[in-house]
Design a protein around this motif. Structure first.
Motif, PDB file in Angstrom:
ATOM      1  N   LYS A  35       0.869  -1.162  -0.021  1.00  0.00           N
ATOM      2  CA  LYS A  35       0.077   0.151  -0.024  1.00  0.00           C
ATOM      3  C   LYS A  35       0.860   1.250  -0.037  1.00  0.00           C
ATOM      4  O   LYS A  35       1.987   1.244   0.625  1.00  0.00           O
ATOM      5  CB  LYS A  35      -1.070   0.148   1.204  1.00  0.00           C
ATOM      6  N   VAL A  36       0.383   2.391  -0.718  1.00  0.00           N
ATOM      7  CA  VAL A  36       0.951   3.557  -0.564  1.00  0.00           C
ATOM      8  C   VAL A  36       1.379   3.934   0.754  1.00  0.00           C
ATOM      9  O   VAL A  36       0.314   3.863   1.767  1.00  0.00           O
ATOM     10  CB  VAL A  36       0.200   4.766  -1.322  1.00  0.00           C
ATOM     11  N   GLY A  37       2.440   4.410   1.282  1.00  0.00           N
ATOM     12  CA  GLY A  37       2.781   4.728   2.638  1.00  0.00           C
ATOM     13  C   GLY A  37       3.453   3.544   3.442  1.00  0.00           C
ATOM     14  O   GLY A  37       3.745   4.110   4.648  1.00  0.00           O
ATOM     15  N   ASP A  38       3.231   2.635   2.939  1.00  0.00           N
ATOM     16  CA  ASP A  38       4.080   1.550   3.700  1.00  0.00           C
ATOM     17  C   ASP A  38       5.661   1.761   3.609  1.00  0.00           C
ATOM     18  O   ASP A  38       6.095   2.297   2.722  1.00  0.00           O
ATOM     19  CB  ASP A  38       3.989   0.062   2.944  1.00  0.00           C
ATOM     20  N   ARG A  39       6.247   1.507   4.861  1.00  0.00           N
ATOM     21  CA  ARG A  39       7.824   1.839   4.798  1.00  0.00           C
ATOM     22  C   ARG A  39       8.470   0.504   4.652  1.00  0.00           C
ATOM     23  O   ARG A  39       8.192  -0.304   5.486  1.00  0.00           O
ATOM     24  CB  ARG A  39       8.153   2.476   6.193  1.00  0.00           C
ATOM     25  N   ILE A  40       9.360   0.416   3.634  1.00  0.00           N
ATOM     26  CA  ILE A  40       9.981  -0.786   3.284  1.00  0.00           C
ATOM     27  C   ILE A  40      11.067  -1.118   4.437  1.00  0.00           C
ATOM     28  O   ILE A  40      12.045  -0.171   4.196  1.00  0.00           O
ATOM     29  CB  ILE A  40      10.401  -0.802   1.950  1.00  0.00           C
ATOM     30  N   ALA A  41      10.923  -1.915   5.062  1.00  0.00           N
ATOM     31  CA  ALA A  41      12.322  -2.361   6.046  1.00  0.00           C
ATOM     32  C   ALA A  41      13.027  -3.024   5.604  1.00  0.00           C
ATOM     33  O   ALA A  41      14.341  -3.275   5.775  1.00  0.00           O
ATOM     34  CB  ALA A  41      11.648  -2.634   7.408  1.00  0.00           C
ATOM     35  N   GLU A  42      12.589  -4.427   4.866  1.00  0.00           N
ATOM     36  CA  GLU A  42      13.613  -5.317   4.471  1.00  0.00           C
ATOM     37  C   GLU A  42      13.078  -5.896   3.009  1.00  0.00           C
ATOM     38  O   GLU A  42      11.946  -5.956   2.660  1.00  0.00           O
ATOM     39  CB  GLU A  42      13.515  -6.813   5.328  1.00  0.00           C
ATOM     40  N   TRP A  43      13.889  -6.437   2.258  1.00  0.00           N
ATOM     41  CA  TRP A  43      13.591  -7.052   0.784  1.00  0.00           C
ATOM     42  C   TRP A  43      14.504  -8.406   0.987  1.00  0.00           C
ATOM     43  O   TRP A  43      15.633  -8.250   1.207  1.00  0.00           O
ATOM     44  CB  TRP A  43      14.253  -6.097  -0.177  1.00  0.00           C
ATOM     45  N   ASN A  44      13.694  -9.490   1.118  1.00  0.00           N
ATOM     46  CA  ASN A  44      14.406 -10.860   1.254  1.00  0.00           C
ATOM     47  C   ASN A  44      15.693 -10.759   2.388  1.00  0.00           C
ATOM     48  O   ASN A  44      16.585 -11.161   1.906  1.00  0.00           O
ATOM     49  CB  ASN A  44      15.161 -11.186  -0.119  1.00  0.00           C
ATOM     50  N   LYS A  45      15.227 -10.136   3.614  1.00  0.00           N
ATOM     51  CA  LYS A  45      15.756 -10.247   4.667  1.00  0.00           C
ATOM     52  C   LYS A  45      17.409  -8.991   4.580  1.00  0.00           C
ATOM     53  O   LYS A  45      18.049  -8.744   5.410  1.00  0.00           O
ATOM     54  CB  LYS A  45      16.667 -11.342   5.180  1.00  0.00           C
ATOM     55  N   ALA A  46      17.299  -8.225   3.502  1.00  0.00           N
ATOM     56  CA  ALA A  46      18.114  -7.450   3.516  1.00  0.00           C
ATOM     57  C   ALA A  46      17.587  -5.951   3.772  1.00  0.00           C
ATOM     58  O   ALA A  46      16.454  -5.625   3.255  1.00  0.00           O
ATOM     59  CB  ALA A  46      18.764  -7.250   1.904  1.00  0.00           C
ATOM     60  N   PRO A  47      18.310  -5.424   4.758  1.00  0.00           N
ATOM     61  CA  PRO A  47      17.677  -4.001   5.124  1.00  0.00           C
ATOM     62  C   PRO A  47      17.704  -3.095   3.953  1.00  0.00           C
ATOM     63  O   PRO A  47      18.521  -2.825   3.101  1.00  0.00           O
ATOM     64  CB  PRO A  47      18.986  -3.679   6.124  1.00  0.00           C
ATOM     65  N   VAL A  48      16.709  -2.197   3.912  1.00  0.00           N
ATOM     66  CA  VAL A  48      16.330  -1.252   2.737  1.00  0.00           C
ATOM     67  C   VAL A  48      16.573   0.067   3.701  1.00  0.00           C
ATOM     68  O   VAL A  48      15.402   0.674   4.086  1.00  0.00           O
ATOM     69  CB  VAL A  48      15.079  -1.326   1.985  1.00  0.00           C
ATOM     70  N   ALA A  49      17.699   0.775   3.894  1.00  0.00           N
ATOM     71  CA  ALA A  49      17.707   2.026   4.538  1.00  0.00           C
ATOM     72  C   ALA A  49      17.597   3.228   3.765  1.00  0.00           C
ATOM     73  O   ALA A  49      17.225   4.435   4.369  1.00  0.00           O
ATOM     74  CB  ALA A  49      19.165   2.025   5.192  1.00  0.00           C
ATOM     75  N   ASN A  50      17.684   3.216   2.405  1.00  0.00           N
ATOM     76  CA  ASN A  50      17.503   4.306   1.309  1.00  0.00           C
ATOM     77  C   ASN A  50      17.279   3.725   0.158  1.00  0.00           C
ATOM     78  O   ASN A  50      17.334   2.684  -0.275  1.00  0.00           O
ATOM     79  CB  ASN A  50      18.883   5.195   1.748  1.00  0.00           C
ATOM     80  N   THR A  51      16.745   5.007  -0.735  1.00  0.00           N
ATOM     81  CA  THR A  51      16.593   4.464  -2.206  1.00  0.00           C
ATOM     82  C   THR A  51      17.705   4.070  -2.897  1.00  0.00           C
ATOM     83  O   THR A  51      17.476   3.221  -3.872  1.00  0.00           O
ATOM     84  CB  THR A  51      16.003   5.537  -2.941  1.00  0.00           C
ATOM     85  N   THR A  52      18.872   4.304  -2.587  1.00  0.00           N
ATOM     86  CA  THR A  52      20.175   3.819  -3.119  1.00  0.00           C
ATOM     87  C   THR A  52      20.115   2.529  -3.011  1.00  0.00           C
ATOM     88  O   THR A  52      20.445   1.431  -4.089  1.00  0.00           O
ATOM     89  CB  THR A  52      21.381   4.821  -2.912  1.00  0.00           C
ATOM     90  N   ARG A  53      19.812   1.985  -1.882  1.00  0.00           N
ATOM     91  CA  ARG A  53      20.064   0.582  -1.657  1.00  0.00           C
ATOM     92  C   ARG A  53      18.862  -0.328  -2.060  1.00  0.00           C
ATOM     93  O   ARG A  53      19.065  -1.335  -2.873  1.00  0.00           O
ATOM     94  CB  ARG A  53      19.710   0.271   0.143  1.00  0.00           C
TER      95      ARG A  53
END
Length: 87
Positions: A35-53
């Motif tokens: 959903k719009v507004g979700d904060r993405i914390a992990e993608w397949n257990k890899a932390p997502v700290a910023n848009t570069t990552r």
């Protein structure tokens, strides 16, 4: 260019947020319940700290990849599963 996920993200001070989810039937993000507004914390257990990552992770993804997303929605942790589509 790459596999289709059906969402756009934006960088905010406290993380990476979903800014748009495609409404089409074939949108993997929509099918997974993103959903719009979700904060993405992990993608397949890899932390997502910023848009570069996030962009780095996406550059290595392939159509058909199965992904487990950990998102925070209204302060609650949610686990979502999606399968990357074809562009």
């Amino acid at each position: 260019v790459g596999p289709y996920v059906g969402m756009a993200v934006e960088q905010r001070e406290d993380g990476v947020y979903v800014a748009h989810v495609d409404k089409g039937r074939k949108s993997p993000a929509r099918k997974a319940g993103v959903k719009v507004g979700d904060r993405i914390a992990e993608w397949n257990k890899a932390p997502v700290a910023n848009t570069t990552r996030f962009n780095d992770i996406m550059s290595k993804a392939k159509s058909g990849d199965r992904v487990e997303l950990i998102v925070f929605r209204k302060g609650k942790r949610k686990r979502l599963k999606l399968t990357m589509g074809k562009t």
